[in-house]
Design a protein around this motif. Structure first.
Motif, PDB file in Angstrom:
ATOM      1  N   THR A 225       0.801  -1.384   0.116  1.00  0.00           N
ATOM      2  CA  THR A 225       0.225  -0.081   0.199  1.00  0.00           C
ATOM      3  C   THR A 225       0.514   1.521  -0.517  1.00  0.00           C
ATOM      4  O   THR A 225       0.608   1.699  -1.117  1.00  0.00           O
ATOM      5  N   LEU A 226       2.187   1.367   0.145  1.00  0.00           N
ATOM      6  CA  LEU A 226       2.880   1.912   0.961  1.00  0.00           C
ATOM      7  C   LEU A 226       3.934   2.231  -0.749  1.00  0.00           C
ATOM      8  O   LEU A 226       3.169   3.841  -0.565  1.00  0.00           O
ATOM      9  N   TRP A 227       3.795   0.987  -1.473  1.00  0.00           N
ATOM     10  CA  TRP A 227       4.138   1.744  -2.939  1.00  0.00           C
ATOM     11  C   TRP A 227       3.269   1.512  -3.845  1.00  0.00           C
ATOM     12  O   TRP A 227       3.388   2.823  -4.657  1.00  0.00           O
ATOM     13  N   ALA A 237       3.324   9.543   1.019  1.00  0.00           N
ATOM     14  CA  ALA A 237       4.274   7.943   0.605  1.00  0.00           C
ATOM     15  C   ALA A 237       4.805   7.864  -0.310  1.00  0.00           C
ATOM     16  O   ALA A 237       6.443   7.263   0.373  1.00  0.00           O
ATOM     17  N   ASN A 238       5.749   9.219  -1.153  1.00  0.00           N
ATOM     18  CA  ASN A 238       6.763   9.230  -1.434  1.00  0.00           C
ATOM     19  C   ASN A 238       7.733   9.889  -0.502  1.00  0.00           C
ATOM     20  O   ASN A 238       8.781   9.523  -0.985  1.00  0.00           O
ATOM     21  N   GLU A 239       7.727  10.651   0.002  1.00  0.00           N
ATOM     22  CA  GLU A 239       8.499  10.625   1.004  1.00  0.00           C
ATOM     23  C   GLU A 239       8.905   9.717   2.126  1.00  0.00           C
ATOM     24  O   GLU A 239      10.275  10.207   1.729  1.00  0.00           O
ATOM     25  N   ILE A 240       8.593   9.558   2.443  1.00  0.00           N
ATOM     26  CA  ILE A 240       8.563   7.506   3.465  1.00  0.00           C
ATOM     27  C   ILE A 240       9.403   6.997   2.138  1.00  0.00           C
ATOM     28  O   ILE A 240      10.614   5.774   2.263  1.00  0.00           O
ATOM     29  N   ASP A 242      10.947   7.743  -0.819  1.00  0.00           N
ATOM     30  CA  ASP A 242      11.831   8.586  -0.915  1.00  0.00           C
ATOM     31  C   ASP A 242      13.194   7.955   0.128  1.00  0.00           C
ATOM     32  O   ASP A 242      14.242   8.128   0.206  1.00  0.00           O
ATOM     33  N   ALA A 243      12.925   8.390   1.379  1.00  0.00           N
ATOM     34  CA  ALA A 243      13.894   8.223   2.968  1.00  0.00           C
ATOM     35  C   ALA A 243      14.156   6.270   3.112  1.00  0.00           C
ATOM     36  O   ALA A 243      15.113   6.547   3.094  1.00  0.00           O
ATOM     37  N   VAL A 244      13.431   5.808   3.062  1.00  0.00           N
ATOM     38  CA  VAL A 244      14.028   4.442   2.446  1.00  0.00           C
ATOM     39  C   VAL A 244      14.578   4.094   1.548  1.00  0.00           C
ATOM     40  O   VAL A 244      15.219   3.409   1.426  1.00  0.00           O
ATOM     41  N   SER A 245      14.588   4.504   0.417  1.00  0.00           N
ATOM     42  CA  SER A 245      15.266   4.494  -0.522  1.00  0.00           C
ATOM     43  C   SER A 245      16.449   4.892  -1.051  1.00  0.00           C
ATOM     44  O   SER A 245      17.800   4.674  -1.128  1.00  0.00           O
TER      45      SER A 245
END
Ligand SMILES: [Zn+2]
Length: 321
Positions: A225-227, A237-240, A242-245
């Motif tokens: 659901t996040l992606w 969701a894009n910020e998150i 981006d952070a994990v990436s």
């Protein structure tokens, strides 16, 4: 013609493949993983399943009987660190401690040799030999699932290391200031941010801290659901993602300063996020390496959950050649 078995021992199922000498997979099937504190019972289940397959006989393509004597050996992937002597140094998922797995498997199954390797390392070998890495001289694979696994293949050989942890990218430290413990007992491992569970953990932290509206507040947050929300343009969701990436890109850049492979391949459930995942991780990676080593091939794995079993067969075939 000789044959071998490639076996991948997972937390819920054991995947068994029958392969020809040239590596072609002839047949694959699964049996449930018997959960006991030692491997004897599970190895017996494998023995029964293999002997049953040999009793049924025919190699479908060639219409000839496969005899016990035609079996060249067994390659086996296990969920833990394995050293060159075939000793598995604990498998937390299935509750085993240290065990001489190759030796036990040869004794109980009654076929030798049995070559054992870590499951993520062998998934990398499988992808290198038969999947996304075909044609490349070197490849690093990262498996993004419940945990984060990895493997490095150089000139066709998978790197195992002296203590069996070479390529274990999931437990590379990416945050020395983390205060929560990883499953391995350390703090700040890549797996704590880039596994499916890690991504959900990061997402929940961000959602609790922030007030903005987000698609992520509408239902249970999972890696999917996040992606999906990121792909739909959701800002948080894009910020998150981006952070994990960023953590993944950092770990891969660090890894490239050691092994500098031609390809970087992504497997495991989270890799279903597809091109968006590749784009975000590649962007983070590129910001951390020398200009001339920015152009790596970032690819999705091709063999799905058969990679470990195929790689196990490949390991055996390499060993006996
Ligand atoms: Zn760890």
């Amino acid at each position: 013609m000789g044959y071998c078995f490639g076996i991948d021992i997972g937390g819920t199922t054991v995947k068994i493949g029958l392969a020809a000498e040239d590596g072609t997979l002839l047949e694959g099937w699964e049996i449930p993983t018997r959960k006991e504190p030692t491997p004897e019972g599970l190895l017996l289940d494998i023995r029964v399943s293999i002997l049953d397959r040999l009793d049924r006989g025919l190699d479908r393509g060639k219409k000839q009987k496969i005899r016990r004597a035609d079996i060249l050996g067994i390659g086996m992937a296990a969920p833990g660190a394995v050293t060159a002597d075939g000793i598995l140094h604990g498998a937390v998922n299935i509750g085993w401690g240290d065990v001489a797995l190759a030796e036990e498997a040869e004794r109980i199954i009654g076929i030798s040799p049995v070559c054992v390797g870590n499951d993520a390392r062998l998934a990398a070998l499988g992808e290198a030999a038969y999947g996304a890495g075909v044609g490349a001289r070197s490849m690093l694979m990262v498996t993004l699932g419940t945990g984060v696994g990895g493997g490095v293949v150089l000139n066709g050989k998978v790197l195992m290391g002296e203590s069996g942890v070479a390529g274990e990218i999931g437990h590379m430290t990416v945050n020395p200031f983390e205060t929560v413990r990883c499953n391995c007992g350390k703090m700040g491992c890549l797996e704590q941010y880039a596994s499916a569970t890690g991504m959900v953990r990061v997402a929940k932290q961000v959602l609790a801290k922030r007030r903005e509206d987000s698609l992520l507040r509408q239902k249970e947050v999972t890696a999917k659901t996040l992606w999906d929300a990121a792909r739909a343009g959701d800002a948080l969701a894009n910020e998150i993602t981006d952070a994990v990436s960023a953590y993944l890109g950092m770990a891969l850049a660090n890894a490239m300063y050691l092994v500098d492979t031609e390809k970087i391949v992504f497997g495991g459930g989270v890799s279903k996020a597809g091109e968006l995942l590749l784009q975000k991780v590649e962007k983070a990676y590129r910001s951390r390496v020398f200009a001339h080593s920015r152009e790596k091939e970032f690819l999705l794995a091709k063999l799905g959950n058969a990679a470990g079993m195929r790689g196990a067969a490949a390991l055996l075939l390499q060993k006996i050649r």
